[in-house]
Design a protein around this motif. Structure first.
Motif, PDB file in Angstrom:
ATOM      1  N   UNK A   2       0.740  -1.204  -0.065  1.00  0.00           N
ATOM      2  CA  UNK A   2       0.119   0.026  -0.185  1.00  0.00           C
ATOM      3  C   UNK A   2       0.968   1.385   0.029  1.00  0.00           C
ATOM      4  N   UNK A   3       0.501   2.259  -0.661  1.00  0.00           N
ATOM      5  CA  UNK A   3       1.213   3.493  -0.557  1.00  0.00           C
ATOM      6  C   UNK A   3       1.207   4.361   0.748  1.00  0.00           C
ATOM      7  N   UNK A   4       0.360   3.736   1.613  1.00  0.00           N
ATOM      8  CA  UNK A   4       0.182   4.712   3.049  1.00  0.00           C
ATOM      9  C   UNK A   4       0.219   3.451   3.956  1.00  0.00           C
ATOM     10  N   UNK A   5       1.389   3.815   4.913  1.00  0.00           N
ATOM     11  CA  UNK A   5       2.030   2.957   6.139  1.00  0.00           C
ATOM     12  C   UNK A   5       0.696   2.445   6.952  1.00  0.00           C
ATOM     13  N   UNK A   6      -0.328   3.526   7.301  1.00  0.00           N
ATOM     14  CA  UNK A   6      -0.960   3.103   8.295  1.00  0.00           C
ATOM     15  C   UNK A   6      -2.106   2.157   7.661  1.00  0.00           C
ATOM     16  N   UNK A   7      -2.414   2.331   6.387  1.00  0.00           N
ATOM     17  CA  UNK A   7      -3.412   1.558   5.634  1.00  0.00           C
ATOM     18  C   UNK A   7      -2.840   0.127   5.534  1.00  0.00           C
ATOM     19  N   UNK A   8      -1.302  -0.068   5.329  1.00  0.00           N
ATOM     20  CA  UNK A   8      -0.402  -1.146   5.358  1.00  0.00           C
ATOM     21  C   UNK A   8      -0.278  -1.943   6.555  1.00  0.00           C
ATOM     22  N   UNK A   9      -0.463  -1.081   7.618  1.00  0.00           N
ATOM     23  CA  UNK A   9      -0.513  -1.756   8.857  1.00  0.00           C
ATOM     24  C   UNK A   9      -1.982  -2.519   9.353  1.00  0.00           C
ATOM     25  N   UNK A  10      -2.917  -1.711   8.838  1.00  0.00           N
ATOM     26  CA  UNK A  10      -4.330  -2.285   9.104  1.00  0.00           C
ATOM     27  C   UNK A  10      -4.707  -3.476   8.374  1.00  0.00           C
ATOM     28  N   UNK A  11      -4.147  -3.449   7.096  1.00  0.00           N
ATOM     29  CA  UNK A  11      -4.173  -4.799   6.492  1.00  0.00           C
ATOM     30  C   UNK A  11      -3.392  -6.132   6.938  1.00  0.00           C
ATOM     31  N   UNK A  12      -2.222  -5.658   7.683  1.00  0.00           N
ATOM     32  CA  UNK A  12      -1.300  -6.645   8.141  1.00  0.00           C
ATOM     33  C   UNK A  12      -2.102  -7.297   9.519  1.00  0.00           C
ATOM     34  N   UNK A  13      -2.641  -6.373  10.323  1.00  0.00           N
ATOM     35  CA  UNK A  13      -3.426  -6.770  11.444  1.00  0.00           C
ATOM     36  C   UNK A  13      -4.492  -7.425  11.033  1.00  0.00           C
ATOM     37  N   UNK A  14      -5.448  -6.986   9.902  1.00  0.00           N
ATOM     38  CA  UNK A  14      -6.533  -8.099   9.579  1.00  0.00           C
ATOM     39  C   UNK A  14      -5.966  -9.334   9.237  1.00  0.00           C
ATOM     40  N   UNK A  15      -5.241  -9.447   8.606  1.00  0.00           N
ATOM     41  CA  UNK A  15      -4.333 -10.675   7.879  1.00  0.00           C
ATOM     42  C   UNK A  15      -4.143 -11.594   9.165  1.00  0.00           C
ATOM     43  N   UNK A  16      -3.278 -10.974  10.217  1.00  0.00           N
ATOM     44  CA  UNK A  16      -2.886 -11.926  11.216  1.00  0.00           C
ATOM     45  C   UNK A  16      -3.942 -12.200  12.177  1.00  0.00           C
ATOM     46  N   UNK A  17      -4.977 -11.520  12.399  1.00  0.00           N
ATOM     47  CA  UNK A  17      -5.842 -11.712  13.161  1.00  0.00           C
ATOM     48  C   UNK A  17      -6.910 -12.934  12.628  1.00  0.00           C
ATOM     49  N   UNK A  18      -7.054 -12.625  11.236  1.00  0.00           N
ATOM     50  CA  UNK A  18      -7.957 -13.442  10.560  1.00  0.00           C
ATOM     51  C   UNK A  18      -7.374 -14.845  10.562  1.00  0.00           C
ATOM     52  N   UNK A  19      -6.067 -15.035  10.199  1.00  0.00           N
ATOM     53  CA  UNK A  19      -5.180 -16.137  10.208  1.00  0.00           C
ATOM     54  C   UNK A  19      -5.326 -16.849  11.526  1.00  0.00           C
ATOM     55  N   UNK A  20      -4.975 -16.228  12.687  1.00  0.00           N
ATOM     56  CA  UNK A  20      -5.169 -16.768  13.885  1.00  0.00           C
ATOM     57  C   UNK A  20      -6.726 -17.490  14.390  1.00  0.00           C
ATOM     58  N   UNK A  21      -7.595 -16.608  13.737  1.00  0.00           N
ATOM     59  CA  UNK A  21      -9.065 -17.415  13.950  1.00  0.00           C
ATOM     60  C   UNK A  21      -9.097 -18.616  13.211  1.00  0.00           C
ATOM     61  N   UNK A  22      -8.586 -18.534  12.095  1.00  0.00           N
ATOM     62  CA  UNK A  22      -8.898 -19.829  11.105  1.00  0.00           C
ATOM     63  C   UNK A  22      -8.166 -21.073  11.923  1.00  0.00           C
ATOM     64  N   UNK A  23      -7.090 -20.808  12.189  1.00  0.00           N
ATOM     65  CA  UNK A  23      -6.122 -21.711  12.948  1.00  0.00           C
ATOM     66  C   UNK A  23      -7.039 -22.263  14.000  1.00  0.00           C
ATOM     67  N   UNK A  24      -7.320 -21.395  14.851  1.00  0.00           N
ATOM     68  CA  UNK A  24      -8.183 -21.802  16.175  1.00  0.00           C
ATOM     69  C   UNK A  24      -9.259 -22.665  15.860  1.00  0.00           C
TER      70      UNK A  24
END
Ligand code: HGY
Ligand code: MN
Ligand code: MN
Length: 416
Positions: free
Chosen positions: A289-311
């Motif tokens: 993403x061109x915006x750092x904060x947007x990229x961090x939001x996307x990373x957070x969404x990804x890691x939280x979603x991945x963790x939920x799928x694993x559980x």
């Protein structure tokens, strides 16, 4: 005299073709993964061209190659360059254009007997692609201090090889130290690798910066089991979790909208047999993403979603960051000079960010830096059908020549 100076387009395209024969794939395209024998052969060819042009050739501690043409002063050099390593399904132009156009600038100045106040240097950086050894922009990032040398030398590639050992094996571990390259400015000519310039019928991109990059490798541990006898409620299917993460990555990009992009480039399950519930799965997710904060939001969404799928599936997961670079802005004064010279040639020019990572982003924090884009046919790159027409290459290289001539003069606009 230099106002009418032009590069020799035929010489440049024939060098691109000659380099493209090294690591050529049957059916077209190129495979010169970093530090493989094909990369070594490309490096050897490049060094021989540098020597033919009278450049002083040095190699640094992570294998970056730099050829320098002396100036009339001891001022810091104007640095040109890019990379000659490719992905496994690469084209003739990604990276190679920036290095060989740098050589073409030197050859043109040599032919015209023109001396410059600043020295001019041309570099080929190690492992820009990051395809065999992550992260990408490894050579330029190490030389500029953005990446730690010792950690990079220990990086294990996708084939199990260690980077430092491969450097030794191909004979390109040099002694020029980290931080030795202190250019007055850095300019990189590169294909756009996207659809914008071609779609808008514009010849030159005056690149304003590079978007942020986040690479993560997920390893999911489940339980292999019989595909026929295992009730669905009893499964711990690593492959299913990996698939959910892949779908989530796409959802993140769709919900966020452009310029958010998400890519699952590598995806593997073990044992990978038709009648076995997968025990392990690994996948990579590339978010940008061109915006750092947007990229961090996307990373957070990804890691939280991945963790939920694993559980939900009762699996375990390890996540490893393979690369993480914040967005970078290039020096607006240098971007303006690129646009000026493009317009002086009567070329259309568009200021635009880069979707791809480049060595230039590693130099932006240490010196005035900018990039010049030329169009990619059908927006294709990291694809054997990557193509940029000779006249487009020539236009880009002439803009590079004119900008370099101005920057390398005693009264450079950057006061460099
Ligand atoms: O991944 C990139 O953007 C670059 O090709 N290394
Ligand atoms: Mn590239
Ligand atoms: Mn690339």
């Amino acid at each position: 005299m230099s106002a009418n100076l032009r590069i020799d387009g035929r010489r440049l395209t024939s060098r691109l073709a000659a380099l493209g024969e090294i690591g050529a794939l049957d059916g077209g395209g190129v495979k010169r993964l970093a530090l493989t024998d094909a990369d070594k052969a490309g490096r050897d060819r490049l060094v021989s061209w540098m020597r033919e042009l009278g450049l002083t050739v040095e190699v640094d501690v992570i294998g970056n190659i730099i050829g320098t043409r002396a100036g009339t002063s001891a001022a810091p050099p104007i640095l040109l360059g890019s990379h000659i390593d490719t992905v496994a399904t690469g084209g003739l132009y990604d990276g190679a254009l920036g290095v060989l156009a740098g050589l073409e600038v030197v050859a043109t100045l040599n032919d015209a007997g023109i001396e410059t106040h600043h020295p001019i240097a041309v570099a080929a950086f190690t492992n820009e692609e990051g395809a065999r050894f992550a992260p990408d922009m490894m050579g330029s990032g190490t030389q500029t201090g953005a990446l730690p040398l010792e950690d990079m030398l220990r990086v294990k590639g996708i084939d199990g090889a260690r980077l430092g050992e491969e450097l030794d094996r191909i004979g390109y571990r040099g002694d020029l130290p980290v931080g030795a390259m202190k250019p007055a400015a850095f300019l990189e000519l590169h294909i756009e690798q996207g659809p914008v310039l071609e779609k808008e019928g514009i010849a030159i991109g005056a690149v304003t910066g590079v978007q942020g990059i986040s690479w993560t490798e997920f390893t999911i541990e489940g339980v292999s089991n019989h595909a026929g006898t295992t009730p669905m409620a009893m499964r711990h299917d690593a492959g299913f979790v990996a698939a959910e993460i892949a779908v989530l990555a796409r959802e993140i990009a769709r919900e966020a909208g452009p310029p958010q992009v998400a890519t699952v480039g590598a995806f593997a399950v073990e044992p990978g047999l038709v009648n076995v519930v997968p025990e392990t799965a690994t996948l990579t997710v590339d978010l940008r993403h061109t915006d750092e904060n947007a990229l961090r939001r996307a990373e957070r969404r990804l890691h939280e979603g991945a963790q939920a799928a694993v559980e939900r599936e009762g699996c375990a997961m390890a996540a490893r960051s393979l690369a993480r670079f914040e967005p970078v802005a290039f020096d607006p004064r240098l971007v303006d000079r690129v646009a000026f010279h493009a317009e002086a040639f009567g070329l259309g020019v568009k200021r635009m960010p880069s979707g791809a990572g480049h060595d230039a982003q590693m130099f932006a924090p240490i010196c005035p830096t900018a990039m010049i884009f030329v169009p990619s046919r059908n927006g294709l790159s990291h694809n054997i059908n990557e193509y940029t027409a000779p006249d487009e290459i020539e236009a880009g290289a002439n803009v590079l020549l004119a900008t370099v001539l101005e920057l390398a003069s005693a009264d450079s606009p950057l006061g460099a």
